[in-house]
Write a protein that holds these residues in place. Structure first.
Motif, PDB file in Angstrom:
ATOM      1  N   THR A  44      20.141 -12.155  22.894  1.00  0.00           N
ATOM      2  CA  THR A  44      20.001 -11.549  22.412  1.00  0.00           C
ATOM      3  C   THR A  44      18.951  -9.975  22.846  1.00  0.00           C
ATOM      4  N   CYS A  45      17.624 -10.803  22.592  1.00  0.00           N
ATOM      5  CA  CYS A  45      16.169 -10.375  23.911  1.00  0.00           C
ATOM      6  C   CYS A  45      15.973 -11.281  24.215  1.00  0.00           C
ATOM      7  N   GLY A  46      14.935 -11.215  25.311  1.00  0.00           N
ATOM      8  CA  GLY A  46      13.705 -12.368  25.523  1.00  0.00           C
ATOM      9  C   GLY A  46      12.308 -11.302  25.732  1.00  0.00           C
ATOM     10  N   LEU A  47      11.455 -12.046  24.705  1.00  0.00           N
ATOM     11  CA  LEU A  47      10.947 -10.895  24.212  1.00  0.00           C
ATOM     12  C   LEU A  47       9.180 -11.922  25.086  1.00  0.00           C
ATOM     13  N   PHE A  48       8.080 -11.180  26.282  1.00  0.00           N
ATOM     14  CA  PHE A  48       7.086 -11.761  26.266  1.00  0.00           C
ATOM     15  C   PHE A  48       6.295 -11.531  25.404  1.00  0.00           C
ATOM     16  N   ILE A  49       5.721 -12.128  24.987  1.00  0.00           N
ATOM     17  CA  ILE A  49       4.028 -11.834  23.996  1.00  0.00           C
ATOM     18  C   ILE A  49       3.414 -12.420  24.081  1.00  0.00           C
ATOM     19  N   PRO A  50       2.471 -11.923  24.483  1.00  0.00           N
ATOM     20  CA  PRO A  50       1.154 -12.843  24.837  1.00  0.00           C
ATOM     21  C   PRO A  50      -0.048 -12.662  23.864  1.00  0.00           C
TER      22      PRO A  50
ATOM     23  N   VAL B 257       1.917 -10.040  18.834  1.00  0.00           N
ATOM     24  CA  VAL B 257       2.782 -10.438  17.347  1.00  0.00           C
ATOM     25  C   VAL B 257       3.130  -9.919  16.755  1.00  0.00           C
ATOM     26  N   LYS B 258       1.636  -9.553  16.031  1.00  0.00           N
ATOM     27  CA  LYS B 258       1.744  -8.845  14.615  1.00  0.00           C
ATOM     28  C   LYS B 258       2.889  -7.460  14.503  1.00  0.00           C
ATOM     29  N   SER B 259       2.686  -6.568  15.657  1.00  0.00           N
ATOM     30  CA  SER B 259       3.590  -4.823  15.747  1.00  0.00           C
ATOM     31  C   SER B 259       4.752  -5.625  15.989  1.00  0.00           C
ATOM     32  N   ILE B 260       4.893  -6.500  16.890  1.00  0.00           N
ATOM     33  CA  ILE B 260       6.582  -6.253  17.426  1.00  0.00           C
ATOM     34  C   ILE B 260       7.442  -7.300  16.793  1.00  0.00           C
ATOM     35  N   LEU B 261       6.820  -8.588  17.055  1.00  0.00           N
ATOM     36  CA  LEU B 261       7.385  -9.549  15.599  1.00  0.00           C
ATOM     37  C   LEU B 261       6.787  -9.818  13.960  1.00  0.00           C
ATOM     38  N   GLN B 262       6.314  -8.821  13.626  1.00  0.00           N
ATOM     39  CA  GLN B 262       6.256  -8.258  12.648  1.00  0.00           C
ATOM     40  C   GLN B 262       5.355  -9.393  12.094  1.00  0.00           C
TER      41      GLN B 262
ATOM     42  N   GLY C  41      -7.430  -9.728  24.352  1.00  0.00           N
ATOM     43  CA  GLY C  41      -5.705  -9.760  23.519  1.00  0.00           C
ATOM     44  C   GLY C  41      -5.389 -10.667  23.328  1.00  0.00           C
ATOM     45  N   ILE C  42      -5.124 -11.607  24.573  1.00  0.00           N
ATOM     46  CA  ILE C  42      -3.667 -12.800  24.742  1.00  0.00           C
ATOM     47  C   ILE C  42      -4.879 -13.839  23.783  1.00  0.00           C
ATOM     48  N   LYS C  43      -4.287 -14.249  22.994  1.00  0.00           N
ATOM     49  CA  LYS C  43      -4.281 -16.007  22.077  1.00  0.00           C
ATOM     50  C   LYS C  43      -4.238 -16.597  22.382  1.00  0.00           C
ATOM     51  N   VAL C  44      -5.779 -17.572  22.425  1.00  0.00           N
ATOM     52  CA  VAL C  44      -6.177 -18.590  22.868  1.00  0.00           C
ATOM     53  C   VAL C  44      -6.338 -19.415  21.716  1.00  0.00           C
TER      54      VAL C  44
END
Length: 200
Positions: A66-72, A77-82, A95-98
């Motif tokens: 359906t979709c493949g998202l690159f979310i680093p 995470v907050k805006s796109i994945l809600q 801004g990359i989560k560690v």
């Protein structure tokens, strides 16, 4: 038709591309870069099916990405994945989560659940890795399968070779688990390190 959505960090969207190539039956240069692995796993599943008098395995062309998202980043995470309350990272690098291993496992589950939900897919896959082995999750309506890669690396050190080896390990392990899952072959998980199943 089984639909799959991915929200990926350390696997860089490669899982979505690989699953899409398998689902479409693409070959040669446009085909899966992991077809050797997929074919081996499918043969293992076929052997088990024959032993159990089933004589059939899951047809990978019955998948659809359906979709493949690159979310680093944490912002994505907050805006796109809600995801309103993501796991608090140990650190942000541009801004990359560690996270550490525990944080990565927890966050990968949240990412998989979110990708599944926002795309209305049958299956969600989430991956993220900061310091350690990373986190990988495959979720459906009934269960969460969580694991990690088999290679440790540190995103902050930015050692490209280690990061590549962790990514490769994560991609291979996720594809193995996904194919065993699609074939209902959960006993095969026992041969893999650190695979946990949580029933919802």
């Amino acid at each position: 038709m089984i639909t799959i959505a991915t929200a990926e960090c350390f696997t860089h969207g490669i899982l979505a591309r690989e699953i899409h190539a398998l689902a479409q039956g693409y070959e040669d240069n446009f085909g899966s870069n992991y077809s050797y692995l997929v074919n081996k796993v499918q043969k293992d599943c076929l052997k088990d099916a024959i032993r159990e008098d089933k004589c059939s395995i899951f047809d990978l062309t019955d998948l659809s990405v359906t979709c493949g998202l690159f979310i680093p980043t944490l912002d994505a995470v907050k805006s796109i994945l809600q995801i309103e309350n993501p796991v608090e990272p140990l650190e942000l690098v541009k801004g990359i989560k560690v996270y550490d291993d525990d944080g990565d496992i927890e966050m990968s589950i949240l990412m998989a659940e979110a990708a599944k939900k926002i795309s209305n897919s049958s299956i969600g896959i989430g991956t993220t890795a900061g310091i350690g082995y990373g986190g990988i999750a495959i979720v459906d309506d009934d269960m969460i399968i969580s694991t990690s890669s088999d290679v440790s690396a540190n995103l902050i050190d930015a050692d490209s070779n280690n990061l590549y080896m962790r990514q490769k390990s994560g991609i291979e392990k996720t594809l193995k688990i996904l194919i065993y899952y699609l074939n209902g072959n959960f006993d095969r998980f026992n041969a893999l390190q650190n695979v946990n199943i949580i029933y919802k």
